[in-house]
Design an enzyme around this catalytic site. Structure first.
Site, PDB file in Angstrom:
ATOM      1  CE  LYS A 151       5.348   5.145  -8.267  1.00  0.00           C
ATOM      2  NZ  LYS A 151       4.672   4.192  -9.172  1.00  0.00           N
ATOM      3  CD  GLU A 205      -0.092   0.485  -9.374  1.00  0.00           C
ATOM      4  OE1 GLU A 205      -1.035   1.027  -8.743  1.00  0.00           O
ATOM      5  OE2 GLU A 205       0.543   1.085 -10.256  1.00  0.00           O
TER       6      GLU A 205
HETATM    7 MG   LIG Z   1       2.248   1.698 -11.092  1.00  0.00          MG
END
Ligand SMILES: [Mg+2]
Length: 334
Positions: A151, A205
């Protein structure tokens, strides 16, 4: 065969250790599980993200044939989050009725083994988050994962420092994707993205919100890295412009959000026609994981090659007993 009963279970699992993506902290995981019964004694299970209304169930499901997935889909398309779970349950019934795995009903599996990537590396409340991320990432490589996803989207300083550290921890041979969960605007996404290019990313992403098609095109043209996204989109119309305008290299529909098997195969066809790769999003419970495996097995390599770009299953490594303890035989990664 006729549908006789539909039940939904709104499940919630409180996390022992909360974690964050760029948009906020997660304290619990949820799943809307759908159980559909028939007069043939066959029960189907699905997982969606919202609870269908009692009136829609009565009007469009009770007394209907579970094989009429297209007709039911069109009748219930006003709530795709609920319909996704219903559609998965209907395909489960069809598979059980015909004694066939769903991947076979969908046209057959191109692969019966799918390499998985470890999806984790969230922000946590740790005194040394960089060290914690490195340890977690190293664990995934030692467990045999060929790819990991981390992340980002927490600001340039956090992103650059921690992406660099995780790349050092996993070495050069592990595929490495990053996920900003729509936490940036176009300018920031490009600025941070450029600084991350040194770390050989497999994809970047959701740099920005999914409805900004022009923004995705700008980012894609500005950065030499694959751009991925689409996990929150519902229904084929939501995907149309992103695919046709070439805003993405990789589209990530989620079966339990985008509309179940019936809709996701249409989205996959649209992606194929636009030369966009499909890598399903999977972040949910046991049923969603099983369903995703069936669907992903039916996606052909694109392009077909001697050494094709691997199709990678998103294997959620975060704590969630709805994934690891809900089924009698939870799916494990080997
Ligand atoms: Mg995602």
């Amino acid at each position: 065969m006729k549908i006789t009963d539909v039940k939904t279970y709104n499940l919630r699992y409180p996390l022992v250790e909360p974690f964050a993506n760029s948009r906020g902290w997660t304290n619990a995981r949820t799943a809307v599980v759908v159980e559909i019964r028939t007069d043939a004694g066959i029960t189907g299970w699905g997982e969606g993200v919202s609870v269908p209304s009692a009136s829609a169930v009565e009007a469009h499901l009770i007394g209907q044939s579970p094989f009429e997935t297209e007709r039911i889909w069109e009748a219930m398309r006003g709530d795709i989050g609920a319909l996704s779970g219903i559609d998965i349950a209907l395909w489960d019934i069809m598979g059980k009725a015909l004694d066939m795995p769903i991947y076979q009903l969908l046209g057959g599996a191109f692969q019966l083994k799918i390499p998985a990537y470890a999806s984790g590396l969230f922000k946590k409340d740790k005194p040394d988050i960089t060290q914690a991320l490195m340890d977690e990432a190293k664990g995934y490589v030692e467990a045999g994962f060929p790819a990991v996803k981390m992340k980002i989207g927490f600001g340039e300083a956090y992103d650059v420092e921690n992406v660099a550290a995780v790349r050092r921890a996993i070495g050069d041979d592990t595929l490495f994707a990053v996920d900003a969960n729509c936490g940036y605007d176009v300018g920031t996404a490009i600025d941070v993205g450029q600084k991350l290019l040194d770390y050989d990313l497999f994809w970047y992403e959701e740099p920005i919100t999914s409805d900004d098609v022009a923004g995705y095109r700008e980012i894609r043209h500005a950065l030499k890295v694959r751009i991925a996204g689409g996990e929150m989109l519902k229904g084929r119309w939501a995907f149309r412009d992103l695919l046709q305008e070439r805003g993405l290299d990789i589209v990530q529909p989620d079966l339990s959000i985008a509309g179940g098997f019936t809709e996701c195969r249409k989205i996959a066809a649209m992606a194929s026609a636009n030369y966009v790769r499909v890598l399903p999003h999977m972040w949910g419970g046991s049923i969603r994981l099983a369903a995703t495996l069936h669907w992903q097995a039916t996606l052909p390599d694109a392009p077909q090659a001697l050494n094709p770009i691997p199709s990678l299953l998103e294997f959620d490594m975060t704590e969630n007993r709805l994934r690891t303890a809900l089924a009698q035989q939870p799916i494990k990664c080997r």
